[in-house]
Design a protein around this motif. Structure first.
Motif, mmCIF file in Angstrom:
data_model
loop_
_atom_site.group_PDB
_atom_site.id
_atom_site.type_symbol
_atom_site.label_atom_id
_atom_site.label_comp_id
_atom_site.label_asym_id
_atom_site.label_seq_id
_atom_site.Cartn_x
_atom_site.Cartn_y
_atom_site.Cartn_z
ATOM 1 N N SER A 254 -101.445 -48.000 -29.966
ATOM 2 C CA SER A 254 -100.882 -46.832 -29.268
ATOM 3 C C SER A 254 -100.910 -45.612 -30.188
ATOM 4 O O SER A 254 -101.104 -44.488 -29.719
ATOM 5 N N ARG A 255 -100.731 -45.817 -31.469
ATOM 6 C CA ARG A 255 -100.799 -44.681 -32.409
ATOM 7 C C ARG A 255 -102.224 -44.124 -32.438
ATOM 8 O O ARG A 255 -102.424 -42.910 -32.443
ATOM 9 N N ARG A 256 -103.189 -45.009 -32.453
ATOM 10 C CA ARG A 256 -104.578 -44.551 -32.539
ATOM 11 C C ARG A 256 -105.001 -43.821 -31.266
ATOM 12 O O ARG A 256 -105.695 -42.807 -31.320
ATOM 13 N N PHE A 257 -104.578 -44.351 -30.106
ATOM 14 C CA PHE A 257 -105.089 -43.823 -28.839
ATOM 15 C C PHE A 257 -104.088 -42.940 -28.093
ATOM 16 O O PHE A 257 -104.391 -42.443 -27.025
ATOM 17 N N GLY A 258 -102.900 -42.796 -28.658
ATOM 18 C CA GLY A 258 -101.930 -41.890 -28.047
ATOM 19 C C GLY A 258 -101.224 -42.449 -26.828
ATOM 20 O O GLY A 258 -100.596 -41.712 -26.079
ATOM 21 N N LEU A 259 -101.304 -43.778 -26.636
ATOM 22 C CA LEU A 259 -100.556 -44.406 -25.543
ATOM 23 C C LEU A 259 -99.076 -44.446 -25.946
ATOM 24 O O LEU A 259 -98.753 -44.741 -27.095
#
Lengths: 352, 423
Positions: A254-259
């Motif tokens: 989620s940190r990488r993809f902004g979820l």
């Protein structure tokens, strides 16, 4: 005559014991990993020099594995053993002890800790079972972040080069190829060509800085964000969107993809959720319009579906490791699956 | 004459050179490819500007986090030389407490089986790697009014290929269940066959254990245990007067019937002596009894199913064990056999239910026609992996004693990383 029989018996016993010994010196190195995803990466780094095997399939919960004798046998003749190296696979030391292969114990030359060098998130400040099954070194579910996978690949390459130094260059070349492929698939070829992997990696250390930079700069009159490709572009379908997850296994992804993971079905790891928590979760999903519940295949799907039905949400059941399904063979297949499934779920909307 | 050895030497070395040269060539080509890609990238000012801006963005992000270091002269500098707690063994505490309700109206207190709360044990468990080659485990058991050393042993792994050596005091590998601690059982207590035939404390003696991972051959795994221990178990052997070691041999065959199901078959044998030799009794008399042996045999079978994708939620385990004991005693030859079988069903992450049946002959010389039996059912609720509550209903019928019906509520809690490695 009696002595001859004893001698024959001893020789027979000794010869029977040979298969239990580590099979060193064969043409192929045998790499055994805890998680199937580490094995998929090891296959890319080791190429034709290795055979790979694993203990936990992509459809299994890595926290709960019965240390069966057949699994210890896999390790008995392993040339290299790769585990997370944190407190995810608490069953692994028992298997290593049972295997009789002392060279793959922690700290020995045939052991690789996948986590070494990974920037760990959610390192608890207070360690207490009051928080459930906390991971005392930090969250170990980093493998769904492609940049963490590059660190894992480097660790595996290091391990292979250490035990097989005459082919170190071969592993380095495969590592470079793997890194390049991950960069291309993560950022897309155009942005990679414009900014280069090194700079993109530095920007990605703080993902918000990457997005901010891409959104506030232009190239040839066009927003730079339009040059973004790959998984990050595909993931824009769910960037900034809220979802509920079953387990705390998505912090790196989620940190990488902004979820945005708003809450968990299982708020305290390893503790079955209480009915009261489920009620509160449903209430929150209704109030905040959250319509996606994300869970790995090995969690209680009935519970996920019950919550989803109660609020008209969409349960998104995904594989979190390779070999979970026949088509998820490589690491890139896995991230394709995760990003693609989530993007499709958010694009379709809830309940449809 | 001198060129021939040189040619031979070149022939030996040349393949290595060739291989290295090929790898270097490949590496050079890879580098050229990267440089070619970089050259193909647009090199106009706008890109340079972009790259500079990206670098500035990185630096700005870093600057926002980093300020000039402040020097706090009040800082206390400490040495860790006397604070190496991190090297202490891993420590866990396990408690086993609850209550039992005797449902019958006769005087069960005389049998020691009355209704009461109980605190069965508080176990302190330690474990640590000793060095790269060995580890140790120990369990100190605190009972109300007593402390005892449950287990304490060091294990050397891979002493020889496939061979592990354990030295110390350990619960012996005679069957599967007798090896476990009481708090780790699937039911409240050990089966009658274990407590009646092997003694209340079971086989827990001091000695050495060799475990050999034998060639799998027709199975998926085969193991052989050879344990040589003091005969400290007074029920079976010479107790405190032990003199001759006791030998145990166990052989297991393990089969994976599918990814989710396994079957394990074990055969056990044990041989020791139970006569007292060369000791002085309480009256100061020299005791040297004639040679008397104790022989044990056992067989165990486990079939367990647990789907790989839901090991946390569902399982079915069927386990059965049978024992026979032959003991030469001063009063005659004692032969007794018994066994048990149980079915344990994991219904969810939190719930398991099961039933068990026990049957055994009393441990007496004259036990013809006598049988002790027990039937029990239980429900186990795991509120977490570290706290579980069990409700057990048991009907016990011992030869020559009134039958008993007992309800037991058991709570087992573990603080720390304690875990049972069973499969």
């Amino acid at each position: 005559m009696r002595h001859q029989s004893l001698l024959l018996l001893s020789v027979l016993s000794l010869s029977l014991s040979i298969p239990a010994a580590p099979a060193r010196g064969s043409d192929h190195l045998k790499v055994v990993t805890t998680l199937s995803t580490y094995a998929a990466i090891a296959r890319e780094i080791g190429g034709e020099r290795v055979t790979v095997d694993w203990i936990v399939n992509g459809n299994q919960d890595p926290h709960f594995v019965r240390p069966r004798p057949s699994l210890a046998r896999k390790l008995a003749d392993a040339d290299l053993f790769v585990s997370t190296g944190l407190d995810l696979e608490l069953w692994a030391p028992s298997l290593v002890d049972l295997s009789g292969n002392s060279e793959i114990r922690s700290g020995q030359r045939r052991y690789v800790s996948a986590a070494q060098g990974v920037h760990l998130l959610e390192v608890p400040k207070v360690i207490s079972r009051g928080e459930g099954g906390v991971h005392i070194y930090g969250n170990p579910h980093f493998i769904n972040d492609p940049l963490a996978a590059q660190v894992v690949a480097r660790n595996i390459a290091t391990g292979l080069a250490r035990i097989d130094p005459q082919h170190a260059d071969y592993y380095r070349k495969n590592l470079a190829r793997f890194d390049a492929e991950i960069d291309r698939r993560l950022y897309g070829p155009e942005l990679l060509r414009l900014l280069g992997a090194k700079l993109l990696h530095r920007l990605s250390e703080k993902p918000a800085a990457l997005w901010s930079f891409l959104e506030s700069n232009k190239y040839k009159g066009q927003p730079l964000i339009d040059k973004l490709g790959g998984w990050l572009r595909q993931g824009r379908a769910f960037r900034g969107r809220k979802a509920i997850a079953y387990h705390k296994g998505w912090v790196y992804f989620s940190r990488r993809f902004g979820l945005r993971i708003a809450d968990y079905v299982e708020p305290r790891p390893s503790i079955p959720p209480t009915p009261r928590h489920i009620e509160q979760l449903i209430e929150r999903m209704r109030n905040e319009g959250i319509d996606i519940i994300l869970a790995a295949t090995f969690y209680d799907q009935a519970k996920v579906r019950r919550v989803a039905e109660a609020v008209g949400a969409r349960p998104v059941i995904v594989c979190t490791g390779t070999a979970c399904r026949p088509e998820i063979k490589s690491y890139c297949d896995l991230i394709d699956h995760l990003v693609g499934t989530l993007a499709a779920a958010f694009e379709r909307g809830a309940g449809s | 004459m001198r060129t021939l050895p040189l040619v031979v030497l070149m022939t030996i070395i040349f393949p290595t050179w060739t291989s290295r040269a090929e790898e270097q060539q490949a590496g050079t080509e890879a580098g050229q490819a990267v440089r070619a890609r970089e050259a193909a990238a647009p090199a106009d000012d706008e890109i340079e500007k972009l790259r500079r801006a990206a670098s500035l963005a990185v630096e700005e992000a870093a600057r926002q986090e980093q300020q000039l270091p402040r020097l706090d002269t009040g800082t206390v500098f400490s040495s860790g030389n006397r604070s190496l707690q991190a090297l202490n063994p891993e420590l866990s505490v396990v408690g086993d407490a609850g209550g039992r309700l005797q449902m019958n109206d006769f005087d069960t207190a005389s049998l020691g089986d009355d209704s009461r709360f109980y605190f069965r044990v508080l176990g302190l468990h330690f474990q640590a790697n000793l060095d790269p080659f060995s580890f140790f485990k120990s369990a100190i058991e605190f009972h109300v009014g007593a402390v005892e050393l449950g287990e304490a042993y060091a294990t050397w792994t891979n002493l020889l290929p496939g061979l592990n050596l354990t030295l110390g005091k350990f619960r012996q590998q005679f069957g599967v269940v007798q090896r476990w601690h009481a708090h780790g059982l699937d039911q409240f207590d050990f089966p009658l066959a274990v407590t009646t035939l092997l003694g209340g404390e079971g086989l827990n003696q001091v000695g050495i254990s060799l475990t050999w991972t034998a060639p799998a051959l027709w199975a998926d795994d085969q193991k052989l245990w050879l344990q040589v221990t003091n005969g400290m178990n007074e029920h079976l052997f010479s107790g405190q007067a032990f003199g001759v070691p006791v030998g145990l041999l166990r052989w297991t065959q393990y089969y994976e019937l599918s990814d989710s199901t396994y079957l394990e078959l074990g055969l056990n044998g044990m041989l020791g002596t139970n006569n007292r030799r060369n000791i002085t009794d309480d009256n100061g008399e020299r005791v040297d009894e004639p040679w008397r042996t104790t022989t044990l045999a056992g067989v165990d079978l486990t079939i367990s199913w647990s789907p790989l994708e839901a090991e946390r939620y569902r399982h079915v385990t069927l386990r059965a064990e049978g024992y026979w004991v032959g003991k030469e005693t001063a009063g005659g030859y004692l032969s007794a056999s018994g066994g048990f079988a149980y079915l344990d069903l994991g219904l969810s992450e939190a719930l398991a239910v099961g039933v068990r049946g026990d049957l055994t002959q009393p441990f007496t010389v004259d036990n013809d026609g006598d049988l002790d039996w027990q039937a029990l059912a239980y429900l186990t609720w795991r509120q977490s992996p570290w706290v579980r509550t069990r409700l057990q209903l048991a009907h016990l019928d011992r030869a020559g004693e009134p039958a008993q019906d007992v309800v037991i509520l058991q709570v087992v809690f573990a603080a720390g990383p304690h875990k049972h490695d069973r499969y």
